[in-house]
Design a protein around this motif. Structure first.
Motif, PDB file in Angstrom:
ATOM      1  N   ARG A 263      -7.672   3.230   6.342  1.00  0.00           N
ATOM      2  CA  ARG A 263      -6.465   2.681   6.964  1.00  0.00           C
ATOM      3  C   ARG A 263      -5.564   2.040   5.929  1.00  0.00           C
ATOM      4  O   ARG A 263      -4.351   2.286   5.877  1.00  0.00           O
ATOM      5  N   ASP A 264      -6.138   1.211   5.069  1.00  0.00           N
ATOM      6  CA  ASP A 264      -5.343   0.485   4.085  1.00  0.00           C
ATOM      7  C   ASP A 264      -4.758   1.432   3.032  1.00  0.00           C
ATOM      8  O   ASP A 264      -3.610   1.271   2.604  1.00  0.00           O
ATOM      9  N   PHE A 265      -5.542   2.417   2.626  1.00  0.00           N
ATOM     10  CA  PHE A 265      -5.074   3.359   1.600  1.00  0.00           C
ATOM     11  C   PHE A 265      -3.952   4.233   2.133  1.00  0.00           C
ATOM     12  O   PHE A 265      -2.945   4.446   1.444  1.00  0.00           O
ATOM     13  N   LEU A 266      -4.099   4.732   3.359  1.00  0.00           N
ATOM     14  CA  LEU A 266      -3.080   5.606   3.932  1.00  0.00           C
ATOM     15  C   LEU A 266      -1.792   4.859   4.247  1.00  0.00           C
ATOM     16  O   LEU A 266      -0.710   5.453   4.266  1.00  0.00           O
ATOM     17  N   ALA A 267      -1.892   3.568   4.486  1.00  0.00           N
ATOM     18  CA  ALA A 267      -0.719   2.770   4.817  1.00  0.00           C
ATOM     19  C   ALA A 267       0.062   2.337   3.582  1.00  0.00           C
ATOM     20  O   ALA A 267       1.226   1.909   3.683  1.00  0.00           O
ATOM     21  N   ALA A 268      -0.555   2.443   2.417  1.00  0.00           N
ATOM     22  CA  ALA A 268       0.083   1.958   1.180  1.00  0.00           C
ATOM     23  C   ALA A 268       1.217   2.884   0.747  1.00  0.00           C
ATOM     24  O   ALA A 268       1.191   4.082   1.002  1.00  0.00           O
TER      25      ALA A 268
END
Length: 268
Positions: A263-268
């Motif tokens: 989630r965090d990686f794709l949102a960056a």
């Protein structure tokens, strides 16, 4: 849903939401003798939080038709063709084990089509012992037992994965038997392992990837040890490494940690 790729119906799980090519999309690629179901928690979360999800069964596996890919390169070309067939201008690729090599090679071959690359339980080279290759043909039940012994670091997953009290060894063995039996013409166990063992383009492919790359590694992974992923990461342009408390079956042993990292990686 089914997507026609080179005349073969390819199954893709959408996380319970209708496919919408206009949304940002994540394509999930499973490993040897697995299918779309290994991503169950991560795919459903992303599908209900703004992402278009396609968790595929590789050709000749599970619910997908077609001929199983015999090499990583062949499988990568299939993934590129899948993106085109789904009319996706760009997508994030997430692959586990064998699927990580496929995602890597696809991202190197078609960099304009890949926005993010996530390699879960990866290694390069991904060599397979001769004894395991032989057993995958002559004694598949023995090989399945061996793989499950080395793939898991715990007996049961947290409730957020498959439910309280689920026996990971038993459920994984059942899945592997089911996928093996889904193709009466080709031993997808041997074919997948042989493709991993033969792949020789990892470092060159990693250097050719343009997008950010997340390496998700299991601290207790005996199949693809963390040091192997870290060595591959040195060839990446934009690499991030996240280590979770799990073995090779990261998605079910540490489902929340894997989900939050994605989630965090794709949102960056």
């Amino acid at each position: 849903m089914k997507i026609d790729v080179h005349g073969a119906p390819i199954y893709a799980y959408t996380g319970g939401k209708p496919f919408d090519a206009a949304k940002p999309t994540v394509v999930f690629i499973h490993g040897v003798l697995n299918d779309h179901s290994v991503w169950i928690l991560q795919t459903r979360y992303l599908a209900h939080h703004g992402w278009n999800v396609l968790a595929i069964d590789l050709p000749g596996h599970g619910k997908s038709g077609g001929r199983p890919p015999e090499t990583v390169e062949e499988a990568a070309d299939f993934v590129i063709a899948l993106l085109t067939a789904a009319q996706l201008g760009q997508a994030a690729l997430v692959g586990h084990s064998f699927g990580s090599l496929i995602a890597l090679e696809a991202a190197a071959r078609a960099p304009a089509l890949v926005s993010h690359l996530v390699l879960v339980g990866t290694a390069y080279p991904m060599k397979v012992s001769p004894a395991l290759l032989e057993s995958s043909v002559k004694a598949p039940e023995k090989a399945i037992a061996m793989v499950n012994t080395f793939s898991h670091s715990t007996l049961c997953p947290p409730p957020s994965a498959l439910g309280p009290g689920t026996w990971l060894y038993g459920s994984s063995r059942a899945l592997m038997r089911r996928v093996l039996a889904s193709n009466a013409d080709t031993n997808v166990f041997y074919t997948g392992f042989k493709a991993c063992d033969s792949y020789a383009n990892g470092e060159q492919a990693m250097a050719a990837v343009h997008c950010p790359t997340l390496f998700l590694v299991g601290r207790h992974d005996q199949m693809t040890p963390p040091k192997s992923a870290r060595a591959l990461a040195t060839h990446a342009r934009l690499a991030k490494i996240v280590e979770v408390n799990a073995g090779h079956a990261l998605m079910t042993e540490a489902p929340d940690e894997v989900l939050f990292a994605l989630r965090d990686f794709l949102a960056a």
